[in-house]
Design a protein around this motif. Sequence first.
Motif, PDB file in Angstrom:
ATOM      1  N   SER A  53       0.826  -1.206   0.000  1.00 35.17           N
ATOM      2  CA  SER A  53       0.000   0.000   0.000  1.00 35.17           C
ATOM      3  C   SER A  53       0.863   1.260   0.000  1.00 35.17           C
ATOM      4  O   SER A  53       0.479   2.284  -0.578  1.00 35.17           O
ATOM      5  CB  SER A  53      -0.946   0.007   1.205  1.00 35.17           C
ATOM      6  OG  SER A  53      -0.246   0.215   2.422  1.00 35.17           O
ATOM      7  N   LEU A 107      -6.584  -0.151   4.971  1.00 38.24           N
ATOM      8  CA  LEU A 107      -6.382  -1.457   4.347  1.00 38.24           C
ATOM      9  C   LEU A 107      -6.267  -2.550   5.399  1.00 38.24           C
ATOM     10  O   LEU A 107      -6.837  -3.640   5.250  1.00 38.24           O
ATOM     11  CB  LEU A 107      -5.117  -1.430   3.489  1.00 38.24           C
ATOM     12  CG  LEU A 107      -4.713  -2.746   2.832  1.00 38.24           C
ATOM     13  CD1 LEU A 107      -5.766  -3.193   1.825  1.00 38.24           C
ATOM     14  CD2 LEU A 107      -3.346  -2.622   2.159  1.00 38.24           C
ATOM     15  N   SER A 131      -6.071   0.067  -2.657  1.00 39.19           N
ATOM     16  CA  SER A 131      -5.260   1.277  -2.562  1.00 39.19           C
ATOM     17  C   SER A 131      -5.406   2.189  -3.774  1.00 39.19           C
ATOM     18  O   SER A 131      -5.021   3.368  -3.713  1.00 39.19           O
ATOM     19  CB  SER A 131      -3.778   0.900  -2.381  1.00 39.19           C
ATOM     20  OG  SER A 131      -3.599   0.133  -1.214  1.00 39.19           O
TER      21      SER A 131
END
Length: 420
Positions: A53, A107, A131
């Motif tokens: 991410s 996330l 993301s």
Amino acid sequence: MDTTFLMNSLWVMLGAVLVILMIGGFILLETGSTRMKNAGHIAGKTILTFSISSIIFWAVGFGLIFGKGNSLIGFSNFLYSGYDMDSLSLSGAVFFLFQLAFAGISLTIAFGGFAERAKLSAYLVFAVLFSVIVYPPIAHWIWGGGWLAEHGKQDFAGSTVVHLTGAMAALAATILLKPRIGKYNKDGSANNLAGHNQVFTALSVLLLWVGWFGFNAGSTLSVDKGFFGFVAMNTNLAAAAGTIAAMIVSWIVLGKADVPMMLNGALAGLVAITASCAFVETWAAVLIGFIAGILVFYSIRFFEKIKIDDPIAALSVHGTAGVWGTLSNGFFATKELATVGKPGLFYGGGLHQLGVQALGVFTCAAFAFIVSFILLAVMKKVMNGLRVTEEEEIIGLDMSEHGSYGYPELVKAEQQFKIQ
């Protein structure tokens, strides 16, 4: 260089470090709340997916949120080079790191819905998709000058942007993955697949609690007048109230002061105050946290009853409490503190701000859930399933996905005992 610029940059850098350290809190939370055979897998995949991410946020995520664009999405600042932004009174690189940490937390929350049954490959692919496609639009709508910001949506540090978004992705995942083996009996009754380490979960809550001062107080982005101290005070009071409320309601209903519920109450209070920590008075922060502690107790029981297997309680802690925290601005935001939007119902603002908050909750939750569900459904078909095999799940993801156990000595001792 301007002293205020340096002080703001230093303060927000500290906030970024605290938020990133919350990843460690989530490792302990998810590990402690699940079974020993999956401990190493949970720890490793959390670090790996945060790494993914981070790269994606640098490449495209930051630009989609804060780049110049329209009310729906940004179109610049891709492959962000770290230069200072004219609209900020702090280092652009520091602001980037701070926002990257928020994206990583969202996330991590989403992956609570994958726990103990998803393939490692599913984590890796969804880390990229979330993301790029799920998190940035919502963050842009509220924090990047998008259409909800234009309506005056109040979400100071992310009850909606971070927590509700992650929770809705977790809901999509747990629906598609279905419950863990042994969670439900044929008659529909639920079994308690207890986590293996309550000390881990308690320590995780303390780490997250401390990290939340970076999350909320750091979102002031400034040291001006020491306002970050007021935000931190509201944050602490809400967490404490949530802890006490969850303990009381569990004691009344269950006859015992349930430890996991008490810990979830603390997190629910933190999640709920995240949207309103800069907009409400201290008494309201206590009330917001207390109500969140009650809501999380009944929410966890509700999801279990409808056979939604949520080992980390992500849907209740981050979803239900995130909704309540966002809506609470519509009641308690004061005239003096509401620098965004309008005062709440109890401060002469009527129903306007409550309506804006409800609109934000509905649209963001629907977007996050629908888009995540579609992405995961496509992944399920293309990747020949999101879930490990029944045999792999019984063995545990430590061994089936990584070839080693998080607790090798304990596992060997258990195997030797069974042989004897």
